[in-house]
Structure formats: structure tokens, C-alpha cells
Design an enzyme around this catalytic site. Structure first.
Site, PDB file in Angstrom:
ATOM      1  N   TRP A 102      11.118   8.138  11.889  1.00 13.74           N
ATOM      2  CA  TRP A 102      11.344   8.085  10.439  1.00 13.74           C
ATOM      3  C   TRP A 102      12.171   9.261   9.969  1.00 13.74           C
ATOM      4  O   TRP A 102      13.025   9.118   9.091  1.00 13.74           O
ATOM      5  CB  TRP A 102      10.021   7.995   9.679  1.00 13.74           C
ATOM      6  CG  TRP A 102       9.285   6.712   9.939  1.00 13.74           C
ATOM      7  CD1 TRP A 102       8.063   6.584  10.532  1.00 13.74           C
ATOM      8  CD2 TRP A 102       9.720   5.377   9.622  1.00 13.74           C
ATOM      9  NE1 TRP A 102       7.726   5.249  10.601  1.00 13.74           N
ATOM     10  CE2 TRP A 102       8.716   4.495  10.052  1.00 13.74           C
ATOM     11  CE3 TRP A 102      10.866   4.858   9.015  1.00 13.74           C
ATOM     12  CZ2 TRP A 102       8.800   3.109   9.899  1.00 13.74           C
ATOM     13  CZ3 TRP A 102      10.968   3.471   8.861  1.00 13.74           C
ATOM     14  CH2 TRP A 102       9.946   2.619   9.307  1.00 13.74           C
ATOM     15  N   ASP A 170       8.251  13.646   3.574  1.00 16.73           N
ATOM     16  CA  ASP A 170       7.850  12.250   3.649  1.00 16.73           C
ATOM     17  C   ASP A 170       6.396  12.245   4.116  1.00 16.73           C
ATOM     18  O   ASP A 170       6.113  12.545   5.266  1.00 16.73           O
ATOM     19  CB  ASP A 170       8.764  11.515   4.642  1.00 16.73           C
ATOM     20  CG  ASP A 170       8.340  10.055   4.873  1.00 16.73           C
ATOM     21  OD1 ASP A 170       7.338   9.619   4.282  1.00 16.73           O
ATOM     22  OD2 ASP A 170       9.028   9.372   5.660  1.00 16.73           O
ATOM     23  N   LYS A 194      -0.005   2.794   3.515  1.00 16.68           N
ATOM     24  CA  LYS A 194      -0.796   3.273   4.649  1.00 16.68           C
ATOM     25  C   LYS A 194      -2.124   3.852   4.190  1.00 16.68           C
ATOM     26  O   LYS A 194      -3.167   3.469   4.684  1.00 16.68           O
ATOM     27  CB  LYS A 194       0.022   4.266   5.456  1.00 16.68           C
ATOM     28  CG  LYS A 194       1.017   3.515   6.347  1.00 16.68           C
ATOM     29  CD  LYS A 194       2.354   4.144   6.486  1.00 16.68           C
ATOM     30  CE  LYS A 194       3.325   3.160   7.128  1.00 16.68           C
ATOM     31  NZ  LYS A 194       4.709   3.601   7.043  1.00 16.68           N
TER      32      LYS A 194
HETATM   33  C1  LIG Z   1       6.019   3.492   7.207  1.00  7.87           C
HETATM   34  C2  LIG Z   1       6.845   4.714   7.058  1.00  7.87           C
HETATM   35  C3  LIG Z   1       8.115   4.674   6.447  1.00  7.87           C
HETATM   36  C4  LIG Z   1       8.752   3.390   5.982  1.00  7.87           C
HETATM   37  O1  LIG Z   1       8.203   2.979   4.809  1.00  7.87           O
HETATM   38  P1  LIG Z   1       8.763   1.695   4.000  1.00  7.87           P
HETATM   39  O2  LIG Z   1       7.861   1.689   2.831  1.00  7.87           O
HETATM   40  O3  LIG Z   1       8.627   0.503   4.897  1.00  7.87           O
HETATM   41  O4  LIG Z   1      10.182   1.965   3.668  1.00  7.87           O
HETATM   42  C5  LIG Z   1       8.779   5.877   6.285  1.00  7.87           C
HETATM   43  N1  LIG Z   1       8.257   7.038   6.705  1.00  7.87           N
HETATM   44  C6  LIG Z   1       7.058   7.106   7.318  1.00  7.87           C
HETATM   45  C7  LIG Z   1       6.519   8.432   7.766  1.00  7.87           C
HETATM   46  C8  LIG Z   1       6.327   5.935   7.511  1.00  7.87           C
HETATM   47  O5  LIG Z   1       5.124   6.011   8.119  1.00  7.87           O
END
Ligand SMILES: *Cc1c(COP(=O)(O)O)cnc(C)c1O
Length: 359
Positions: A102, A170, A194
Site C-alpha cells: 500500500w 495511512d 477494516k
Molecule cells: C485496505 C487498504 C488500502 C486500500 O483501501 P481502499 O479503501 O480499498 O482504497 C490502503 N491502505 C491500507 C493500509 C489498506 O489496508
């Protein structure tokens, strides 16, 4: 009714009491004769839900004054682009710390807008570890970007770094799973699906003085300031997703708050990692111990055959979502906030049992 032992990586488990409440409130929310999906985002009923979600998140994370809490769409993936669109220009620099897939994607987007300094120490090592320090004090840096938890590889910043340059994280896969010092960050973003709700809403926490430095030449709907000025009601927000998130946040507050979450998350992670450490020749953990994620536990078995039979047995016993990400393989067990301790204990017990028969 039997609920699955759900270890999906995202979208992921939601608390049963929240699902039951949504079911109960679905046809007639608060005596309106409508579901939350059916009334205006400008109505008093919706506004109360919207502000309730914000207030609870502020309380739970200890978000100080001087920070905006935004509810956006487009997932964390849109943030990969929106962040540099707002805060990077040609000739300006940002540091991206690559600790997993990511963060690589985030860097790929930012590279279109400005100059990147890349810390690829973790990448060089196969994404098993987290750097002990980063060069985040360069005054020419517009910002430093990290991924606090690496969902795919199962590593996590156990201590979040401090930088003098504005720090951006993030936190999609570990927001509200442990305390964070929000003051250390200029901007935090996280898809809700999540740890704090369903897919469809992305939380952005941004410091006012950082926001004031944003680029002006950005399409209106992609400016953070547009959403900050409109209390995230510039256009129609994902009202139902925000409602579900508010329900999840209320559930967190009613089940011991962040302290309760921390205690349960530590128990779950310890149960699974203990089995890995007891059988180090059968369960080959991907992450270095010091960089282990409490949210996503990743390991493989010594052969593809054993991994396959482990996954087949896990499925047969009703464990859902434990296959590793397609590019990594092996096993990944996601232990987000809403996964009950008992589910993690059952999985650890299955790992013990499998080891007795195959160790
Ligand atoms: C799941 C995830 C993403 C992607 O998220 P989307 O909502 O599908 O764009 C980005 N960064 C991390 C750390 C993730 O776990």
C-alpha cells in the site's frame, strides 16, 4: 444462527450487536418511518448521526482542537492521489517510507505531482521489518508519508515515528486499534472497512495549519478544504456507511473504549503468535518479531502442500478469510477490533491441533 469466525482482511468483521441494531432500526429509524438510506443528508436526523460519528471518533482517538475530522469517499486509494494533489507541487519534495504494497501504491501516485525521496529499507528486506528511524527532519520536505500497519505483509510500526516535517499516515488497517498521539500527525487517513465500519467511508483527520498550506489549483471536490468548510456535507456523503460507523464507535465506547479494544487485541494477537513461536519449524512467520502486526498475522508452512492442507482444514472448520494475499501466499489472519477474542482462541487451538498432527 451461526456466525462465522471471520478473519477477512477487509471488508471485515463487524460487531454482532451493531448488525442487530441496524437490522432493528432499518425500516423505521428513530420513528421517522424511513431507513437511514432514505432520508436527506440535509435532514436534522441525518445531521445528528453525522455529528455523533465525529464526536465519538474525536473522543475515542483524543483528537484535539485544531484538527478537522472529514468523512470522504473513494477509499484510501483516492487518498493516495488526493494527498499529493493538495500538498505537493513540481519541485517540492515528500518522503515516502515503503513498508508494504500500500505504501508503494501511495508513492506511485505521489510521483505524478512532485519529487519523491524514497526510503526502501523495508522493501529491500522483503517487507519483513520496519525501519528503526527515518530521515524525516529535512526542512525541505513538504511531508513524510508512512503506512502505520501493513495489511498484506503483517508488519506494523510498533512505535510511530516523530518527524519535524509534517507526518502523514495511512492508518487504514489499524485505526482505533491502539492509542495514537494525533498531535504528532499533520494528516491521518483510513478507509473504514477494516476497523471502524463498512466500506464506503474514508476518515481523514487533518491539522488546520497544515490544511492552510494546501495547493489552490485542485478540483473543488478533491480539495480537503472544501469538505472541511462544509463539515463533510459539500455533496451527498455515504450516509448509511457513516451511520454504521457511528454504531460501531458507540459499540466501542460501550465495551470498554480504546482500553478495552487494546486489551482484546493484545489477547488475540498473543494467542496466535504464541502458537507460531511454539512451533517455529511448522509456522514460519513472515514478520520480524519486533515488527509484528497486531492486526494481520502472516505466516507460511514449510511446503506448499502443507500450506494447502492447513488452509483446507481451516475452511472445513469454518474459519473464513485466512488465505494470504494473492501476491504473498501463505496464511493471513486478520484480527481487527470486531473479531471476538473467542474466535482468535479457537483459531489458535486449531493451529495447535494441526501442529500435533503435522509437527
Ligand atoms: C485496505 C487498504 C488500502 C486500500 O483501501 P481502499 O479503501 O480499498 O482504497 C490502503 N491502505 C491500507 C493500509 C489498506 O489496508
Amino acid at each position: 444462527m451461526k456466525r462465522a469466525d471471520n478473519f477477512n482482511a477487509g471488508p471485515a468483521a463487524l460487531p454482532l450487536p451493531v448488525l442487530e441494531r441496524i437490522q432493528d432500526e432499518l425500516p423505521n429509524y428513530g420513528g421517522t418511518g424511513m431507513s437511514v438510506m432514505e432520508f436527506s443528508h440535509r435532514s436534522a436526523e441525518y445531521e445528528a448521526i453525522h455529528n455523533d460519528a465525529q464526536t465519538r471518533l474525536r473522543r475515542l482517538l483524543g483528537i484535539p482542537d485544531g484538527y478537522q475530522v472529514l468523512f470522504l469517499q473513494g477509499g484510501a486509494s483516492l487518498q493516495f492521489a488526493m494527498l499529493p494533489m493538495n500538498f505537493l507541487k513540481p519541485g517540492e519534495k515528500a518522503l515516502y517510507v515503503l513498508t508494504g504494497s500500500w505504501s508503494q501504491k501511495a508513492a506511485d501516485e505521489a510521483g505524478r505531482y512532485g519529487e519523491l525521496l524514497i526510503d526502501d529499507w523495508a522493501k529491500q528486506g522483503g517487507y519483513r521489518d520496519i525501519p528503526a528511524s527515518i530521515a524525516g527532519d529535512d526542512p525541505s520536505l513538504r511531508y513524510v508519508h508512512i503506512t502505520s500497519n501493513n495489511t498484506i505483509y503483517g508488519t506494523q510500526w510498533r512505535a510511530l515515528p516523530k518527524t519535524t516535517a509534517p507526518l502523514v499516515a495511512d492508518m487504514s488497517s489499524d485505526i482505533l486499534s491502539r492509542p495514537v498521539q494525533v498531535e504528532d500527525f499533520a494528516l491521518i487517513y483510513a478507509g473504514a472497512q477494516k476497523n471502524i465500519g463498512p466500506s464506503g467511508v474514508t476518515v481523514v483527520i487533518v491539522r488546520d495549519d497544515f490544511l492552510e498550506t494546501a495547493n489552490s489549483d485542485v478540483p473543488t471536490v478533491l480539495k480537503y478544504s472544501t469538505h472541511a468548510q462544509a463539515n463533510s456535507l459539500y455533496n451527498t456523503p455515504p450516509t448509511f456507511a457513516i451511520y454504521v460507523m457511528a454504531c460501531v464507535l458507540q459499540w466501542v465506547e460501550e465495551t470498554g473504549g480504546l482500553a478495552g479494544i487494546v486489551e482484546r487485541n493484545q489477547k488475540k494477537a498473543a494467542a496466535v503468535y504464541d502458537v507460531i513461536d511454539t512451533h517455529p519449524n511448522l509456522y514460519l512467520g513472515h514478520a520480524e518479531k519486533r515488527a509484528r502486526s497486531e492486526m494481520n498475522v502472516t505466516f507460511r508452512l514449510p511446503s506448499d502442500e502443507l500450506t494447502k492442507s492447513f488452509l483446507a482444514e481451516a475452511t472445513e472448520r469454518g474459519f473464513v478469510g485466512v488465505k494470504g494475499y494473492r501476491t504473498v501466499g501463505g496464511v493471513r489472519v486478520s484480527l481487527y477490533n470486531a473479531v471476538p477474542v473467542e474466535a482468535a482462541l479457537r483459531f489458535a487451538e486449531f493451529m495447535q491441533d494441526f501442529a500435533r498432527r503435522n509437527g
